[in-house]
Design an enzyme around this catalytic site. Structure first.
Site, PDB file in Angstrom:
ATOM      1  N   ALA A  14       0.887  -1.163  -0.083  1.00 49.10           N
ATOM      2  CA  ALA A  14       0.014   0.086  -0.046  1.00 49.10           C
ATOM      3  C   ALA A  14       0.976   1.414  -0.093  1.00 49.10           C
ATOM      4  O   ALA A  14       0.249   2.176  -0.263  1.00 49.10           O
ATOM      5  CB  ALA A  14      -0.869   0.058   1.107  1.00 49.10           C
ATOM      6  N   ARG A  19      10.348   7.868  -2.556  1.00 52.87           N
ATOM      7  CA  ARG A  19      11.670   7.874  -2.974  1.00 52.87           C
ATOM      8  C   ARG A  19      11.768   7.438  -4.423  1.00 52.87           C
ATOM      9  O   ARG A  19      12.927   7.987  -5.125  1.00 52.87           O
ATOM     10  CB  ARG A  19      12.880   7.461  -2.339  1.00 52.87           C
ATOM     11  CG  ARG A  19      13.074   8.150  -0.902  1.00 52.87           C
ATOM     12  CD  ARG A  19      14.058   7.487   0.038  1.00 52.87           C
ATOM     13  NE  ARG A  19      13.329   6.376   0.622  1.00 52.87           N
ATOM     14  CZ  ARG A  19      13.825   5.520   1.446  1.00 52.87           C
ATOM     15  NH1 ARG A  19      15.335   5.611   1.668  1.00 52.87           N
ATOM     16  NH2 ARG A  19      13.080   4.631   2.052  1.00 52.87           N
ATOM     17  N   LYS A  26       5.084   2.135  -6.475  1.00 59.62           N
ATOM     18  CA  LYS A  26       6.541   1.297  -6.316  1.00 59.62           C
ATOM     19  C   LYS A  26       6.609  -0.135  -6.549  1.00 59.62           C
ATOM     20  O   LYS A  26       7.271  -0.574  -7.418  1.00 59.62           O
ATOM     21  CB  LYS A  26       7.389   1.511  -4.917  1.00 59.62           C
ATOM     22  CG  LYS A  26       8.564   0.719  -4.713  1.00 59.62           C
ATOM     23  CD  LYS A  26       9.210   1.303  -3.729  1.00 59.62           C
ATOM     24  CE  LYS A  26       8.796   0.376  -2.123  1.00 59.62           C
ATOM     25  NZ  LYS A  26       9.440   0.806  -1.259  1.00 59.62           N
ATOM     26  N   THR A  85       2.706  -0.829   9.010  1.00 62.27           N
ATOM     27  CA  THR A  85       2.705  -2.211   8.552  1.00 62.27           C
ATOM     28  C   THR A  85       1.859  -3.110   9.574  1.00 62.27           C
ATOM     29  O   THR A  85       1.190  -4.104   8.830  1.00 62.27           O
ATOM     30  CB  THR A  85       4.074  -2.838   8.577  1.00 62.27           C
ATOM     31  OG1 THR A  85       4.659  -2.579   9.974  1.00 62.27           O
ATOM     32  CG2 THR A  85       4.886  -2.070   7.336  1.00 62.27           C
ATOM     33  N   GLY A 146      14.852  -2.061  10.351  1.00 62.70           N
ATOM     34  CA  GLY A 146      14.815  -2.484  11.695  1.00 62.70           C
ATOM     35  C   GLY A 146      15.872  -3.539  12.176  1.00 62.70           C
ATOM     36  O   GLY A 146      16.030  -4.322  11.545  1.00 62.70           O
ATOM     37  N   ASN A 392       0.582  -2.835 -48.292  1.00 63.03           N
ATOM     38  CA  ASN A 392      -0.323  -3.540 -47.409  1.00 63.03           C
ATOM     39  C   ASN A 392      -1.768  -2.452 -47.124  1.00 63.03           C
ATOM     40  O   ASN A 392      -2.459  -3.204 -47.014  1.00 63.03           O
ATOM     41  CB  ASN A 392      -0.030  -4.269 -46.374  1.00 63.03           C
ATOM     42  CG  ASN A 392       0.780  -3.411 -45.363  1.00 63.03           C
ATOM     43  OD1 ASN A 392       1.129  -2.332 -45.436  1.00 63.03           O
ATOM     44  ND2 ASN A 392       0.631  -3.767 -44.267  1.00 63.03           N
ATOM     45  N   TYR A 393      -1.481  -1.124 -46.975  1.00 62.40           N
ATOM     46  CA  TYR A 393      -2.306  -0.285 -46.589  1.00 62.40           C
ATOM     47  C   TYR A 393      -2.821   0.676 -47.574  1.00 62.40           C
ATOM     48  O   TYR A 393      -1.920   1.278 -48.288  1.00 62.40           O
ATOM     49  CB  TYR A 393      -1.480   0.351 -45.482  1.00 62.40           C
ATOM     50  CG  TYR A 393      -2.135   1.308 -44.611  1.00 62.40           C
ATOM     51  CD1 TYR A 393      -3.466   0.989 -44.134  1.00 62.40           C
ATOM     52  CD2 TYR A 393      -1.594   2.657 -44.470  1.00 62.40           C
ATOM     53  CE1 TYR A 393      -4.306   1.936 -43.362  1.00 62.40           C
ATOM     54  CE2 TYR A 393      -2.174   3.544 -43.261  1.00 62.40           C
ATOM     55  CZ  TYR A 393      -3.352   2.925 -42.942  1.00 62.40           C
ATOM     56  OH  TYR A 393      -4.116   3.933 -42.216  1.00 62.40           O
TER      57      TYR A 393
HETATM   58  C1  UD1 Z   1       9.960  -2.577   7.299  1.00 68.32           C
HETATM   59  C2  UD1 Z   1      10.136  -2.687   8.668  1.00 68.32           C
HETATM   60  C3  UD1 Z   1      11.513  -2.738   9.036  1.00 68.32           C
HETATM   61  C4  UD1 Z   1      12.423  -3.805   7.937  1.00 68.32           C
HETATM   62  C5  UD1 Z   1      11.943  -3.085   6.606  1.00 68.32           C
HETATM   63  C6  UD1 Z   1      12.647  -4.161   5.543  1.00 68.32           C
HETATM   64  C7  UD1 Z   1       8.159  -1.927  10.069  1.00 68.32           C
HETATM   65  C8  UD1 Z   1       7.541  -1.158  11.052  1.00 68.32           C
HETATM   66  N1  UD1 Z   1       9.586  -1.995   9.662  1.00 68.32           N
HETATM   67  O1  UD1 Z   1      10.452  -0.938   7.498  1.00 68.32           O
HETATM   68  O2  UD1 Z   1      11.752  -3.331  10.378  1.00 68.32           O
HETATM   69  O3  UD1 Z   1      13.851  -3.547   8.272  1.00 68.32           O
HETATM   70  O4  UD1 Z   1      10.630  -2.982   6.430  1.00 68.32           O
HETATM   71  O5  UD1 Z   1      12.246  -3.646   4.432  1.00 68.32           O
HETATM   72  O6  UD1 Z   1       7.345  -2.899   9.674  1.00 68.32           O
HETATM   73  N2  UD1 Z   1       3.125  -0.736   3.959  1.00 68.32           N
HETATM   74  C9  UD1 Z   1       1.639  -0.638   3.766  1.00 68.32           C
HETATM   75  N3  UD1 Z   1       0.984   0.007   4.717  1.00 68.32           N
HETATM   76  C10 UD1 Z   1       1.384   0.738   5.471  1.00 68.32           C
HETATM   77  C11 UD1 Z   1       2.782   0.791   5.549  1.00 68.32           C
HETATM   78  C12 UD1 Z   1       3.710  -0.146   4.547  1.00 68.32           C
HETATM   79  O7  UD1 Z   1       1.273  -1.709   2.827  1.00 68.32           O
HETATM   80  O8  UD1 Z   1       0.724   1.295   6.215  1.00 68.32           O
HETATM   81  C13 UD1 Z   1       3.916  -1.571   3.106  1.00 68.32           C
HETATM   82  C14 UD1 Z   1       4.661  -0.911   2.031  1.00 68.32           C
HETATM   83  O9  UD1 Z   1       4.269  -0.658   1.001  1.00 68.32           O
HETATM   84  C15 UD1 Z   1       5.692  -1.696   1.971  1.00 68.32           C
HETATM   85  C16 UD1 Z   1       5.926  -2.432   3.274  1.00 68.32           C
HETATM   86  O10 UD1 Z   1       4.742  -2.392   3.659  1.00 68.32           O
HETATM   87  O11 UD1 Z   1       5.893  -2.661   0.905  1.00 68.32           O
HETATM   88  C17 UD1 Z   1       7.176  -1.913   4.199  1.00 68.32           C
HETATM   89  O12 UD1 Z   1       6.705  -0.767   4.538  1.00 68.32           O
HETATM   90  P1  UD1 Z   1       8.048   0.365   4.602  1.00 68.32           P
HETATM   91  O13 UD1 Z   1       7.415   1.783   4.770  1.00 68.32           O
HETATM   92  O14 UD1 Z   1       8.940   0.322   3.285  1.00 68.32           O
HETATM   93  O15 UD1 Z   1       8.876  -0.097   5.810  1.00 68.32           O
HETATM   94  P2  UD1 Z   1      10.447   0.171   6.117  1.00 68.32           P
HETATM   95  O16 UD1 Z   1      10.392   1.746   6.870  1.00 68.32           O
HETATM   96  O17 UD1 Z   1      11.162  -0.130   4.913  1.00 68.32           O
HETATM   97 MG    MG Z   2      10.843  -0.041   3.047  1.00 68.43          MG
END
Ligand code: UD1
Ligand code: MG
Length: 510
Positions: A14, A19, A26, A85, A146, A392-393
């Site tokens: 989502a 970036r 993405k 997440t 993380g 052809n056209y």
């Molecule tokens: C997350 C992890 C982090 C890990 C990293 C690995 C958490 C809090 N942190 O961080 O520990 O090292 O991934 O790449 O989970 N997304 C949603 N809805 C939301 C937020 C995010 O669907 O509300 C999706 C994003 O599209 C993405 C994934 O979840 O595909 C991860 O979200 P992102 O914001 O990239 O988390 P990171 O900060 O990278």
């Molecule tokens: Mg990420």
């Protein structure tokens, strides 16, 4: 037999991917034949999940319609606001019936993840009957990720986001890959207890681990053997570096199955392509989509094949093909362009500066030079003369040309479709073929040549050509040639071709 686990896969897709600086969400960016999301779904496919939920938000409509194409069985679930997440997984689980089993959660932006690795994570999790298991990796640079915080006994204590970490935690190089297996019931329970008490004010899925651990539930870490698999994609620089890594992985696998890649660094093969043994791929070649290359075929250098099937022993050199079929032992290029539904039968040849679209070229037939073949059927063992155009056209509709077997068409022919040239027929060079040519006939459609003797000596007097003509006895008839109408006309032979009053049109071809 142990009871098979009910499995649910949840892919988090989502987020906006700020970036990337893109209007395309993405997870829809392409990487060697699949989108980022497509790669993640195919890594999860061997889990044979009972259901797959994809959380969509940014660009939800685009992501949904992509899912319709690549994974119609997956259920998109809308997370209207990206509140973290943990929130995303909570919403996903609201859309599936409550029950036992394993929930596998995968971030949508980890395209290098291998099916074997996610499979091993899930197996380890189910065998240990853990409440939650996280895929971790030791990485050279953990910035932004993380961290896996372990206790004195090496057991997982919690996962801490970088922005919430203290200096000691930031020094940890073991990171959370964003891929997890959970016991469904205990995950639901913990998700209900998540707080937003962190630097981003979001519900973190990762906090589930700390919560479960505090409640005395068994949580586990599964360490990936190769940290490269866990690399995420946040911007286009990372996307390009993932593409190189995947290229190397794909190329190595093909070489191990018996395909020769003469320059792997400039060979880009989509994950969806298939090659047979002893195929040889020369440098600077891209094989895309549903392309299939038969055994012993030679592809390259400088070739792009998109959704193209190349038969055994065929060769394609410095050419571009889209949606074409190249038969066994056929040859293409250098410098050919095969467009959709160009079909070359066995040992057919399409040579240099030749474009073919929606046409069949029969076994052993040749279109060697400088020709456009559009909407045509050409029989077997026929030769098409150089510099011909299948017209052809008509400006509104496309029409077909049919040329039989063992035909010999002259150079510089126009086949004005719809038109047919029969088996064994010939056509004269320079013909504009508008009427059918019966089998075995010679079709001639051009003006007769006439020579104006002495023209150069009279009209180009004093030139090297006139002198050469004179030495060769070419002054004969010069006294019969009319004088030039003007100096300028004498300078520019073209005026005569247009006016046609005092000289032959042939001089226009300079
Ligand atoms: C997350 C992890 C982090 C890990 C990293 C690995 C958490 C809090 N942190 O961080 O520990 O090292 O991934 O790449 O989970 N997304 C949603 N809805 C939301 C937020 C995010 O669907 O509300 C999706 C994003 O599209 C993405 C994934 O979840 O595909 C991860 O979200 P992102 O914001 O990239 O988390 P990171 O900060 O990278
Ligand atoms: Mg990420």
């Amino acid at each position: 037999m142990p009871q098979p686990h009910l499995r649910t896969v949840v892919v988090l897709a989502a987020g906006e991917g700020k970036r990337m600086k893109s209007t395309l969400p993405k997870v829809l960016h392409p990487l060697l034949g699949r989108t980022l999301l497509g790669h993640v779904l195919s890594a999860a496919a061997p889990l044979a999940a009972d259901r797959t939920v994809v959380v969509v938000g940014h660009g939800a409509d685009q992501v949904r319609s992509h899912l319709d194409e690549i994974a119609p069985d997956a259920t998109p679930v809308l997370q209207a606001e990206q509140l973290g997440t943990g929130h995303a997984v909570r919403i996903a689980l609201e859309a599936v019936p409550e029950g036992a089993g394993t929930v596998v959660v995968i971030n949508g932006d980890v395209p290098l993840l291998r099916p074997e690795t996610v499979g091993a994570l899930v197996t380890a999790h189910e065998e240990a009957a853990a409440a939650a298991t996280v895929l971790a990796a030791e990485v050279p640079d953990p910035t932004g990720l993380g961290r896996i915080v372990r206790d004195a006994d090496g057991r997982l204590e919690q996962i801490v986001e970088e922005r919430d970490a203290d200096p000691a935690q930031r020094a940890i190089r073991e990171i959370n890959a964003g891929i997890y297996a959970f016991d469904a019931a205990r995950l639901r329970d913990a998700l209900g207890k998540l707080s937003t008490d962190n630097d981003q004010g979001e519900e973190y899925l990762t906090d589930v681990f700390g919560l479960l651990r505090s409640a005395g539930e068994p949580v586990a870490v599964h360490v990936a053997a190769d940290h490269v698999e866990t690399l995420g994609c946040n911007d286009r620089v990372e996307l390009a570096s993932l593409r190189r890594l995947l290229r190397d992985r794909v190329n190595e696998a093909w070489m191990r199955t018996g395909v020769s890649l003469l320059d792997p660094a400039t060979t880009w093969i989509d994950v969806t392509v298939a090659l047979d043994r002893d195929a040889v791929v020369d440098q600077n070649t891209q094989l895309r989509g549903a392309t299939v290359v038969g055994s012993g075929a030679l592809i390259g250098p400088d070739v792009t094949l998109v959704d193209t099937i190349v038969g055994p022993g065929a060769s394609v050199v410095r050419s571009h093909a889209v949606g074409a079929e190249v038969g066994e032992g056929a040859s293409v290029g250098p410098y050919a362009y095969l467009r959709p539904a160009a079909r070359l039968a066995g040992k057919a040849k399409v040579g240099t500066f030749v474009e073919v679209k929606n046409s069949q070229i029969g076994a052993g037939s040749k279109v060697p030079h400088l020709t456009y073949v559009g909407d045509a059927t050409i029989g077997e063992q026929t030769n098409i003369g150089a510099a011909s155009v299948f017209v052809n056209y008509d400006g509104v509709n496309k029409h077909r040309t049919v040329i039989g077997s063992h035909a010999r068409t002259g150079a510089d022919n126009m086949f004005v479709a719809p038109v047919e040239v029969g088996d064994g027929a010939y056509t004269a060079a320079g013909s504009v073929i508008v009427d059918d040519v019966p089998a075995g006939a010679m079709g001639v459609a051009r003006a007769r040549q006439r020579n104006i003797e002495g023209w150069v000596v009279k009209r180009r007097a004093g030139t090297a050509a006139a002198e050469a003509a004179q030495r060769a006895g070419g002054a004969k008839g010069a006294s019969d040639v009319a004088p030039a109408a003007s100096d300028s006309e004498a300078m520019h032979g073209r005026a005569e071709t247009v006016g046609g009053t005092s000289g032959p049109g042939d001089t226009a071809t300079d």
